[in-house]
Design a protein around this motif. Structure first.
Motif, PDB file in Angstrom:
ATOM      1  N   SER A 228     144.230  86.027 -53.008  1.00 43.94           N
ATOM      2  CA  SER A 228     143.101  86.151 -52.084  1.00 43.94           C
ATOM      3  C   SER A 228     142.058  87.100 -52.658  1.00 43.94           C
TER       4      SER A 228
ATOM      5  N   ASN B 140     138.266  85.856 -53.640  1.00 43.20           N
ATOM      6  CA  ASN B 140     137.085  86.473 -53.036  1.00 43.20           C
ATOM      7  C   ASN B 140     136.212  87.152 -54.081  1.00 43.20           C
TER       8      ASN B 140
ATOM      9  N   LYS C  71     137.267  78.336 -47.207  1.00 45.14           N
ATOM     10  CA  LYS C  71     137.066  77.686 -45.906  1.00 45.14           C
ATOM     11  C   LYS C  71     137.596  78.636 -44.845  1.00 45.14           C
ATOM     12  N   ALA C  72     137.220  78.413 -43.597  1.00 47.96           N
ATOM     13  CA  ALA C  72     137.627  79.307 -42.518  1.00 47.96           C
ATOM     14  C   ALA C  72     139.135  79.511 -42.516  1.00 47.96           C
ATOM     15  N   LYS C  73     139.847  78.436 -42.719  1.00 50.36           N
ATOM     16  CA  LYS C  73     141.306  78.516 -42.574  1.00 50.36           C
ATOM     17  C   LYS C  73     142.005  78.882 -43.873  1.00 50.36           C
ATOM     18  N   CYS C  74     141.388  78.548 -44.973  1.00 50.47           N
ATOM     19  CA  CYS C  74     142.159  78.624 -46.211  1.00 50.47           C
ATOM     20  C   CYS C  74     141.277  79.004 -47.396  1.00 50.47           C
ATOM     21  N   GLU C  75     141.802  79.877 -48.228  1.00 55.52           N
ATOM     22  CA  GLU C  75     141.112  80.218 -49.475  1.00 55.52           C
ATOM     23  C   GLU C  75     141.861  79.547 -50.608  1.00 55.52           C
TER      24      GLU C  75
END
Lengths: 738, 602
Positions: free
Chosen positions: A379, A383, A414-418
């Protein structure tokens, strides 16, 4: 992991009210059968494991396991089983309207019992009951409570597909509005439009009572209701078999010290069609699987076959071939580094050019969920890449023996998943350096401001972001890859279905739904046409004419040969064959006076190109007879393409030589004759090839207006639909006998 | 000789191989199926042999190196092409026309090992050019060009595209001889008229400019479709020269010419090109062991049950659905794929941002206007290109690459022309044609929601990324598999003791990474991983649990082995047992069973 497997019982009303409709409109039964066919086709082509059964109610006879308890006019047509072609064929040809209305609640009870009985012992993930009815028949609600309880017990979903419910259609002519509208099923704008037509007749009190009853049931169990038309539009495209997602696992290495366990899933890859298998059909019903054998031969007169042990591999090195022994191969070959994914470094996103993506797939990488610390590490990296607008450059080997590829990992948040998108990049050897000329170096190619404006307007007028309108009337993006279907796959399924149900006969014409997808959105075409005209006017464009070979053949050979093939393909031919055929073969041909069977097109063309005398009428007559003969003698569609070539040639020549009447008379006669000799397949080909009468726009001599020429084919199209009526009659006879 | 290692540098690859197309169809109707012919015409004037520095290459050496490089690379890319080497300005002569001072070193033929060795011998430091060929400034360029023209016309093989690369550092060879100048110009014009292109590969002498206008502007004829409008600067270094040779050593080949329809009746002509395509190791050919003779491959179809030999027409094709074989003729399968004329049809425009990176199913292609289909295409193409660039939009089209191939939707991305500092084209102007996926091609993934990193962790990751940032260029990454293959071949063909070593640029440079970012990586690890973190630790833990249960497994295993029931255990259990007991875990289940059985002496 067990696959999802559903049991679906179709409960179809064939009672008298289902068979009524104003002329020109589909009856409810026809609509229901269409929906069922589409549903079954989708199951078939997606190779679904779901099982489907069929219960008819409103049939003359009674055939069900509860008939002793007074459930009449209900027929169990098909027990639960995987979808096969027999079932589809049955739906298409054997379901007949019945003379007697039956109680739909009774039918549901029978169906539910059948569903319960036949689903026992099989592992279904869900059970579903689909009711197709207009609720026109009488019913009693005696059994209702037991039925609802059974639905609950078995956890069966009950769906209803029929005409629109009362009060849901705001545009309906009585304008009544139901305050208790509880419609939660999907409703599309085109569904509404299509429905106003058959709904012109008002619903009977009987139907309203039926609807009330269904609503009552839905208050207690889950259920959905759909109208015929919305279901049709939902089902009209074939679906592909779903692929299970499988993870490719490895450690993402950054330097010698960081290793993060990751899983990669295929995100984008061109789906392939089921492969074609070969078969050898000998005589009737005898099918064999052909086998291919490959052998290696010496280049001598005997072509001596060489045994495997005597073969060695070699590689070309220029004009030399270097033999390479197995030993060399092992010792000198590249040693793959093993299965891995390693970061080489990081680069700016814009250094990865969009057009330099290699490979034929895109993977999506996420951290292995079983390693929480790894998830956090990945993550952070995702990022950080995103915020610095960077990508990771990696090398990856798929397995221990695979060769390495270089690729980039692009952050995708995406909102749910990186995740990281894995896209392959070219090696130096994969790039080609071509030098092209500078487009604007030549002043004459530099467009003027006016020309640029015209192109600008075209771009504005063809904005696909606003080309679609959704149900709320908002503009939407058209041609989203996620929503476009593969036209070939749709076409393939269309042909497979057609052939499965009509083993002899030609392929069907491309379905209009598929053809429409291949054209620019209709919403744009009006606006852009003025822009296109403007561009045509401002730019001097001139199609380069191919040097035509004046042999008659090339003059009316289908023009697409010229269009598709680059001009340079046959330059030699064009030059050499100048205007007349001076070759020995051409001279040896001598005078042709007959249109033979071997090369009728050639003979015909030779005859009409003989300038010394006018043989057109004679040639045309002979050609007509030849076409008749070819069609008549054809086994199946064996000679149809040859006959079609003749027909096209004849038509083109008739236009060219201003003799449309000869052709038109012939075509009219042919139409009737084909029906007589049961060669209507050839007609369908004529229709699909759009071989119409020669109309006045094509030839001044023709007395046939354009509209009439068009109608000529349409009339036959309708005839055509009635044509396969024979089996239907058989079924009728059977019913009468029963 | 720092450039020496660069000789594996490959050139663009021609498309003749026909294996481009994944569909396995016949491919595009290639406009050119013939071979290219290329002659290196090298000036051997004395100035070409001067060295600015003793350890540098002379211009002549640069040229020969180039020729050699082209030869070796032609072997990889298109070994059917014909190459020749002609020297002019020599004392000796050898040519079919008995011209003075023109020496045909290598006649037109396919590249071969012997030829490469011959060129290499010219490059040796102690090679005495003067003794072998000599110099003579009394040559006539006209004769040299004539020789080239003869070589092309005398070739027994059919040559599609003919080109002469003229290497010289003398901008005015016939300074005081007007007649010779005129002759050369006329001869050059003759060559141009019979379709031979002459490309000037000019080198700059130290401290001197190469003045084009003096003489060569009337000699050089570039094909129309490669006219850049500006001339590149003279080359000084090997790479520069090689780059320029590379761009010219083969004819760019279009995969086909197509119609691009913008709307009712509005068509323009475009050519389609492959600028990027995965280059794979060629398939081996089969040879007869005793004679190294190439074998012919034959394949026949027969019916096992009846023993009949089958003709292709006997075969029908089917797919099975719903328990039935649905049978078609082969022609019908072709017909199903027929969606009409080949070409592009404009569907509309979308902003470039709508073109997602993951819309990728196959490598892109390139479009360039083609006047031979529709005259005037270039200016409309140019207008479209300019406006698409200015408005940052892509054109969405329906694309049928050829007849009977199934349609795709594609996005056309505009690209501006770019030249480098030497006026050599880096990116050509035109549209990249990007294949778009259909709904069937995009998989719906269900991905788990996972713990996220905090700001500190992300910032530290950014520092690592910053330290390891580099400028990515595909040109810097050779395919180690291909390079190994060809160097091995080269070693075998040229009788070298061992192949030249290659550097695998795809291997990460751990030393460099640690040197540049070692401390940042450690800091990052401290922030995200606990002490003693082992990647994929959870699985290890599971392993630890079962290790405690080891004795029971052991007993079981022995029992199973004795009773011959090892087959009932799973591969995982067997493997675990093997690895715990230091046995080999190689092979399939049967191998594992054998290993375990052996362990217990069964």
């Amino acid at each position: 992991m067990a696959k999802e497997k559903e049991a679906i019982l179709l409960c179809l009303d064939v009672g008298p009210s289902m068979d009524q409709a104003p002329s020109g409109h589909a009856t409810c039964l026809e609509s229901a059968l269409d929906v069922i066919t589409l549903l079954l086709q989708r199951k078939l082509f997606s190779e679904s494991k779901d099982e489907v059964g069929l219960v008819l109610f409103g049939t003359q006879g009674t055939a069900n396991h509860l008939s002793n308890d007074g459930y009449e006019h209900i027929t169990e047509a098909r027990p639960l089983g995987p979808v096969d072609l027999d079932l589809i064929q049955y739906i298409k040809t054997d379901v007949q309207p019945g003379p007697q209305a039956a109680d739909f609640v009774d039918a549901l009870v029978v169906s539910l019992d059948l569903l319960r009985g036949s689903s026992q012992g099989k592992k279904f993930t869900s059970l579903r009951l689909l009711l197709f009815s207009d609720l026109g028949g009488q019913f009693s609600d005696d059994n209702l409570e037991g039925f609802v309880n059974a639905l609950k017990d078995l956890n069966v979903e009950l769906n209803f597909i029929g005409p629109k419910f009362e009060g849901e259609d705001e545009e309906s002519q009585d304008g009544r509005q139901d305050a208790n509208q509880d419609d939660n099923g999907p409703s599309t704008s085109d569904g509404r439009k299509a429905l106003t037509k058959p709904r012109q007749k008002e619903k009977t009190p009987q139907q309203r009572a039926g609807e009330a009853l269904l609503k009552h049931i839905w208050n207690q169990v889950d259920g959905e209701k759909y109208s015929f038309s919305e279901t049709l539009s939902l089902l009209s495209f074939f679906e592909k078999r779903a692929v299970k997602q499988t993870a490719w696992k490895a450690n993402l290495e950054i330097g010698p010290n960081i290793q993060v366990p990751v899983c990669g899933y295929l995100k984008v890859k061109q789906s392939t069609q089921k492969s074609w298998k070969s078969t050898y059909i000998k005589g009737k019903g005898k099918e064999y699987t052909p086998k291919t054998i490959r052998s290696q031969h010496l280049n001598n007169d005997e072509e001596t076959e060489v045994e495997k042990e005597e073969i060695i591999e070699g590689h070309r090195y220029g004009s030399d071939i270097i033999p390479i022994s197995e030993e060399d191969k092992v010792n000198m070959g590249y040693k793959p580094p093993g299965k891995l994914m390693q970061v080489l470094g990081f680069a700016k996103q814009d250094s990865i050019k969009r057009h330099q993506q290699l490979g034929n797939s895109v993977y999506c990488f996420v951290a292995d969920p079983s390693d929480q610390h790894g998830c956090v590490a990945l993550s952070a990296i995702i990022n950080a890449l995103y915020e610095t607008n960077s990508v990771a450059i990696v090398r990856r080997t798929y397995s221990a023996r695979s060769n390495p590829r270089i690729a980039c990992l692009v952050p995708h948040i995406k909102a749910k998943c990186e995740s990281l998108l894995y896209i392959e990049l070219p090696f130096m050897e994969d790039l080609r350096q071509y030098t092209f000329s500078s487009i604007n170096a030549n002043k004459k190619n530099q467009p003027s401001d006016e020309q640029l404006d015209a192109v600008d307007n075209l771009i504005s007028s063809m904005d696909l972001m606003k080309a679609n309108t959704n149900e709320d009337g908002e503009e939407e993006e058209a041609l989203k890859p996620k929503l476009t279907f593969n036209p070939y796959y749709q076409r393939l399924c269309q042909c497979l279905m057609h052939r499965a149900l009509n083993p002899i006969g030609a392929l069907p014409a491309l379905s209009p739904a598929i053809a429409e997808c291949l054209q620019p959105p209709a919403a744009l075409s009006v606006e852009c046409s003025t822009c296109v005209d403007k561009i045509t006017e401002l730019f001097k464009l001139e199609r380069v004419k191919k040097q035509e070979v004046a042999s008659a053949e090339s003059m009316w050979k289908d023009s697409d040969v010229n269009e598709a093939g680059p001009a340079a393909k046959k330059p030699r031919l064009d030059d050499a064959a100048d205007t007349t055929d001076f070759s020995m073969a051409g001279m040896a041909k001598g005078a042709v006076t007959q249109v033979g069977t071997v090369d009728p097109v050639g003979d015909f063309n030779t005859m009409i190109s003989q300038k010394d005398q006018d043989r057109f009428t004679q040639a045309s007559d002979q050609m007509q007879n030849r076409i008749r003969q070819l069609v008549r003698d054809s086994f199946g569609s064996q000679f149809f393409s040859k006959a079609m070539d003749c027909l096209k040639t004849l038509r083109a020549a008739s236009i060219q030589l201003h003799e449309p009447d000869l052709f038109n008379n012939f075509l009219r006669k042919l139409k009737d004759e084909l029906k007589e000799i049961f060669k209507t397949d050839f007609w369908s080909q004529i229709i699909s090839e759009k071989i119409t009468l020669i109309d006045s726009s094509e030839s001044n001599e023709s007395t046939v207006p354009k509209a009439e020429a068009k109608k000529f084919l349409e009339e036959t199209a309708e005839d055509e639909e009635v044509a396969p009526a024979e089996p239907v009659e058989d079924a009728d006879d059977l019913l009468d006998m029963m | 000789m720092s450039n020496w290692g660069n000789w594996g540098t490959s050139f663009g690859y021609a498309d003749g191989s026909g294996d481009e197309d994944e569909d396995g169809d016949a491919g595009y109707q290639t406009a050119f199926s013939t071979k290219d012919g290329l002659i290196f015409l090298v000036d051997c004037g004395e100035s070409m042999f001067q060295k600015a520095e003793p350890d540098e290459d002379s211009h002549f050496q640069l040229c020969v190196k180039c020729a050699r490089s082209v030869l070796t690379n032609k072997i990889i890319s298109s070994d059917k092409d014909m190459l020749g080497v002609v020297l002019f300005g020599t004392e000796k002569n050898k040519n079919s026309g008995n011209f003075e001072h023109v020496y045909v070193l290598q006649d037109l033929d396919n590249p071969s090992a012997a030829r490469i060795l011959e060129l290499e011998s010219l490059l040796e430091d102690d090679y005495d050019f003067k003794a072998n060929f000599g110099h003579n400034a009394g040559f006539s360029l006209s004769d040299a060009l004539w020789t080239c023209s003869n070589m092309f016309s005398q070739s027994t093989q059919k040559i599609g595209h003919k080109r002469v690369l003229l290497f010289t550092n003398n901008d005015d060879p016939h300074a005081n001889d007007l007649a010779a100048q005129r002759q050369a110009k006329t001869k050059a014009k003759d060559l141009h008229e019979i379709g031979i292109d002459i490309e000037l590969m000019h080198l700059a002498q130290p401290g001197k400019d190469f003045d084009h206008s003096k003489f060569y502007q009337d000699i050089v004829f570039s094909p129309d479709d490669e006219d850049l409008g500006v001339l590149p600067d003279p080359a000084e270094k090997f790479e520069e020269l090689l780059n320029r040779v590379r761009a010219k050593d083969h004819k760019k080949r279009s995969l086909g010419r197509l119609n691009f329809n913008l709307g009712q009746g509005l068509d323009l002509g475009v050519g389609v090109y492959n600028l990027v395509r995965q280059q794979t190791k060629p398939y081996p050919v089969k040879l007869y062991k005793k004679t190294n003779e190439q074998l012919k491959s034959k394949s026949r179809m027969f019916c096992e049950d009846t023993g009949e030999l089958l003709m292709p027409t006997d075969i029908k094709k089917y797919q099975m659905y719903g328990g039935r074989n649905i049978v078609f003729e082969k022609e019908e399968i072709t017909e199903m794929k027929n969606f009409g004329e080949s070409g592009l049809v404009l569907m509309g425009f979308k902003p470039r941002s709508s073109l997602k990176r993951y819309f990728h199913i196959r490598p892109s292609q390139f479009l360039f206007p083609d006047e031979s289909v529709v005259k005037g295409s270039t200016s409309l193409f140019s207008a479209l290109l300019q406006r698409c660039l200015a408005r940052d939009v892509v054109a969405i089209c329906r694309f049928i690459p050829r007849k009977n191939s199934t349609p795709f939707f594609v996005a056309l991305c505009a690209q501006e022309e770019e030249l480098d500092e030497h006026n050599v084209q880096v990116t050509p102007p035109g549209f990249h044609l990007i294949y778009l996926p259909n709904s069937e091609d995009i998989r719906k993934l269900t991905l788990p929601e996972q713990p996220r990193a905090n700001v500190d962790q992300i910032d530290k990751a950014k520092e690592v990324i910053k330290k390891l940032q580099f400028k990515f260029k595909s040109e810097n990454f050779e395919n180690p598999v291909l390079q190994t293959h060809y160097r091995n071949l080269e070693a075998l063909a040229l009788d070298r003791d061992k192949p030249e070593d290659i550097v695998d640029h795809t291997a990460p440079d751990f030393a460099m990474i640690t040197k540049r970012a070692g401390d940042k990586i450690e800091e990052f690890k401290d922030l995200v991983f606990p002490d003693g973190y082992v990647p994929g630790a959870k699985q290890r833990k599971v392993g630890g649990d079962s290790s405690r249960a080891k004795p029971t497994v052991d007993v079981d295993m022995n029992q199973y082995a004795q009773q011959g029931k090892l087959g009932k255990l799973t591969v995982a259990v067997l493997k675990e047992f093997c690895s715990k007991n230091g046995l080999s875990t190689a092979g399939k289940k049967n191998d594992l069973i054998k290993t375990v059985s052996g362990h217990f002496g069964v």
